[in-house]
Design a protein around this motif. Structure first.
Motif, PDB file in Angstrom:
ATOM      1  N   GLY A 178       0.809  -1.217   0.000  1.00  0.00           N
ATOM      2  CA  GLY A 178       0.000   0.000   0.000  1.00  0.00           C
ATOM      3  C   GLY A 178       0.836   1.257   0.000  1.00  0.00           C
ATOM      4  O   GLY A 178       0.346   2.348   0.326  1.00  0.00           O
ATOM      5  N   THR A 181       0.028   4.983  -1.365  1.00  0.00           N
ATOM      6  CA  THR A 181      -0.697   6.059  -0.673  1.00  0.00           C
ATOM      7  C   THR A 181       0.239   7.193  -0.253  1.00  0.00           C
ATOM      8  O   THR A 181      -0.219   8.314  -0.001  1.00  0.00           O
ATOM      9  CB  THR A 181      -1.413   5.518   0.573  1.00  0.00           C
ATOM     10  OG1 THR A 181      -0.457   4.925   1.463  1.00  0.00           O
ATOM     11  CG2 THR A 181      -2.457   4.487   0.186  1.00  0.00           C
ATOM     12  N   LYS A 182       1.558   6.915  -0.194  1.00  0.00           N
ATOM     13  CA  LYS A 182       2.509   7.953   0.191  1.00  0.00           C
ATOM     14  C   LYS A 182       2.752   8.963  -0.926  1.00  0.00           C
ATOM     15  O   LYS A 182       3.323  10.024  -0.674  1.00  0.00           O
ATOM     16  CB  LYS A 182       3.840   7.318   0.616  1.00  0.00           C
ATOM     17  CG  LYS A 182       3.737   6.472   1.886  1.00  0.00           C
ATOM     18  CD  LYS A 182       5.096   5.913   2.290  1.00  0.00           C
ATOM     19  CE  LYS A 182       4.982   5.102   3.571  1.00  0.00           C
ATOM     20  NZ  LYS A 182       6.299   4.540   3.985  1.00  0.00           N
ATOM     21  N   TYR A 186      -2.908  12.076   0.880  1.00  0.00           N
ATOM     22  CA  TYR A 186      -3.922  11.164   1.429  1.00  0.00           C
ATOM     23  C   TYR A 186      -4.824  11.855   2.451  1.00  0.00           C
ATOM     24  O   TYR A 186      -6.015  11.555   2.546  1.00  0.00           O
ATOM     25  CB  TYR A 186      -3.203   9.971   2.062  1.00  0.00           C
ATOM     26  CG  TYR A 186      -4.083   8.800   2.394  1.00  0.00           C
ATOM     27  CD1 TYR A 186      -4.757   8.092   1.395  1.00  0.00           C
ATOM     28  CD2 TYR A 186      -4.232   8.383   3.712  1.00  0.00           C
ATOM     29  CE1 TYR A 186      -5.558   7.008   1.705  1.00  0.00           C
ATOM     30  CE2 TYR A 186      -5.031   7.293   4.026  1.00  0.00           C
ATOM     31  CZ  TYR A 186      -5.690   6.617   3.022  1.00  0.00           C
ATOM     32  OH  TYR A 186      -6.480   5.541   3.342  1.00  0.00           O
ATOM     33  N   LYS A 194     -11.444   6.864   1.361  1.00  0.00           N
ATOM     34  CA  LYS A 194     -10.074   6.361   1.502  1.00  0.00           C
ATOM     35  C   LYS A 194      -9.994   4.849   1.307  1.00  0.00           C
ATOM     36  O   LYS A 194      -9.082   4.354   0.634  1.00  0.00           O
ATOM     37  CB  LYS A 194      -9.505   6.763   2.865  1.00  0.00           C
ATOM     38  CG  LYS A 194      -9.167   8.243   2.958  1.00  0.00           C
ATOM     39  CD  LYS A 194      -8.556   8.592   4.306  1.00  0.00           C
ATOM     40  CE  LYS A 194      -8.190  10.074   4.356  1.00  0.00           C
ATOM     41  NZ  LYS A 194      -7.610  10.461   5.661  1.00  0.00           N
ATOM     42  N   ILE A 198      -7.721   2.929  -1.602  1.00  0.00           N
ATOM     43  CA  ILE A 198      -6.716   1.899  -1.300  1.00  0.00           C
ATOM     44  C   ILE A 198      -7.037   0.606  -2.040  1.00  0.00           C
ATOM     45  O   ILE A 198      -6.154  -0.042  -2.616  1.00  0.00           O
ATOM     46  CB  ILE A 198      -6.637   1.655   0.218  1.00  0.00           C
ATOM     47  CG1 ILE A 198      -6.065   2.882   0.923  1.00  0.00           C
ATOM     48  CG2 ILE A 198      -5.788   0.426   0.522  1.00  0.00           C
ATOM     49  CD1 ILE A 198      -6.070   2.781   2.430  1.00  0.00           C
ATOM     50  N   TYR A 263      -8.096   4.719 -10.099  1.00  0.00           N
ATOM     51  CA  TYR A 263      -7.084   5.169  -9.142  1.00  0.00           C
ATOM     52  C   TYR A 263      -6.217   6.274  -9.749  1.00  0.00           C
ATOM     53  O   TYR A 263      -5.885   7.255  -9.075  1.00  0.00           O
ATOM     54  CB  TYR A 263      -6.195   4.003  -8.688  1.00  0.00           C
ATOM     55  CG  TYR A 263      -5.044   4.474  -7.836  1.00  0.00           C
ATOM     56  CD1 TYR A 263      -5.265   4.875  -6.526  1.00  0.00           C
ATOM     57  CD2 TYR A 263      -3.761   4.568  -8.356  1.00  0.00           C
ATOM     58  CE1 TYR A 263      -4.222   5.356  -5.748  1.00  0.00           C
ATOM     59  CE2 TYR A 263      -2.712   5.047  -7.591  1.00  0.00           C
ATOM     60  CZ  TYR A 263      -2.950   5.439  -6.284  1.00  0.00           C
ATOM     61  OH  TYR A 263      -1.913   5.935  -5.519  1.00  0.00           O
ATOM     62  N   GLU A 267      -5.228  10.106  -8.737  1.00  0.00           N
ATOM     63  CA  GLU A 267      -3.887  10.684  -8.741  1.00  0.00           C
ATOM     64  C   GLU A 267      -3.850  12.024  -9.466  1.00  0.00           C
ATOM     65  O   GLU A 267      -3.079  12.917  -9.095  1.00  0.00           O
ATOM     66  CB  GLU A 267      -2.897   9.732  -9.419  1.00  0.00           C
ATOM     67  CG  GLU A 267      -2.429   8.587  -8.564  1.00  0.00           C
ATOM     68  CD  GLU A 267      -1.238   7.879  -9.179  1.00  0.00           C
ATOM     69  OE1 GLU A 267      -0.230   7.693  -8.487  1.00  0.00           O
ATOM     70  OE2 GLU A 267      -1.315   7.525 -10.373  1.00  0.00           O
TER      71      GLU A 267
END
Length: 278
Positions: A178, A181-182, A186, A194, A198, A263, A267
């Motif tokens: 995961g 997510t960094k 987030y 959230k 993920i 996803y 971004e």
């Protein structure tokens, strides 16, 4: 079609962008999301008997080029996708995310550059298809195929294949850990979304990794057989999945691509991108 794309971009892009560089980088992410969405939808339609076909990037380009306004859309998409190349190369040398000069950090930065070059190549081929119809002519030529079966080229192809297997393992690691997510802001994402984001990331990276792994094996196979090297792509990987595992698994992978595109749309808005003018 252009109006739809512009409307989507206005809905997804952040309202406060610090520079034109950031806007261009995010347009590259948007173009990447559109690519995975198109591949996923059309391949899923094939898998579930709704028409469509096993969609690779180059096949999509050639089909689109034959449609009304298709060439204009290809050029628009390619120009946007070059924003992804620009961002990744900039990231490699500027190191705004602070990966540093350690072996791991340099490896990460080289990976950014390589990823950018991959999508830059797709942008170049899209422009080539738009203006010259057959963007794969040189790669498909008999002389090129003969060259690819020389000893040195075989070693190079196997090396690339091993690198792709490494990329597959990296995709699986990203999905399981995961860690993706960094790379996004987030904390700015609404709490109720959230868990979905993920999940989308994990499923998407697994689908990508599985497809890259199949393509890597097909690529290495071309080095020692009479197979055309152009057969080692997403379309060929989808064909192999359909043959070996059936339509259900092919459909699952295609849906994974669709989910990954969702996803990437996230971004576009929330990815940490710092390319402000100094």
């Amino acid at each position: 079609m252009c109006l739809v794309l512009l409307t989507l971009a206005n809905l997804i892009l952040p309202t406060n962008l610090s520079s034109k560089r950031n806007i261009y980088a995010r347009s590259g992410l948007f173009a990447k999301a559109i690519l995975f969405l198109a591949i996923g939808v059309i391949t899923a339609m094939e898998a579930f008997g709704l028409g469509g076909f096993k969609a690779g990037s180059f096949t999509l380009m050639q089909v689109l080029a034959k449609q009304e306004y298709g060439k204009a859309l290809l050029i628009l998409w390619a120009v946007a996708l070059l924003g992804y190349l620009f961002w990744r190369v900039y990231e490699t040398f500027a190191d705004n995310e602070g990966y540093g000069k350690s072996i791991k950090g340099i490896g990460e930065r080289i990976g950014f550059c390589f990823g950018g070059l991959v999508y830059g190549f797709l942008a170049f081929k899209a422009i080539q298809v738009a203006f010259f119809a057959d963007g794969m002519h040189m790669i498909s030529s008999s002389k090129f195929q003969e060259l690819m079966h020389t000893r040195l080229a075989q070693i190079a192809v196997v090396g690339v294949g091993i690198g792709m297997l490494g990329a597959m393992l990296n995709e699986f690691y990203i999905a399981i850990s995961g860690i993706f997510t960094k790379t996004i802001t987030y904390d700015r994402i609404p709490e109720k979304f959230k868990i979905w984001i993920i999940s989308f990331g994990r499923i998407g990276y697994f689908a990508r990794g599985f497809t890259v792994g199949i393509a890597a094996l097909l690529l290495m196979d071309t080095a020692y057989t009479d197979q055309d090297i152009t057969n080692a792509n997403k379309e060929a990987a989808f064909s192999f999945v359909q043959y070996a595992f059936g339509n259900f698994i092919l459909g699952a992978i295609a849906i994974g691509f669709i989910i990954y595109s969702f996803y990437v749309f996230v971004e576009v808005r929330y990815r940490r991108i710092d390319m402000a003018q100094n």
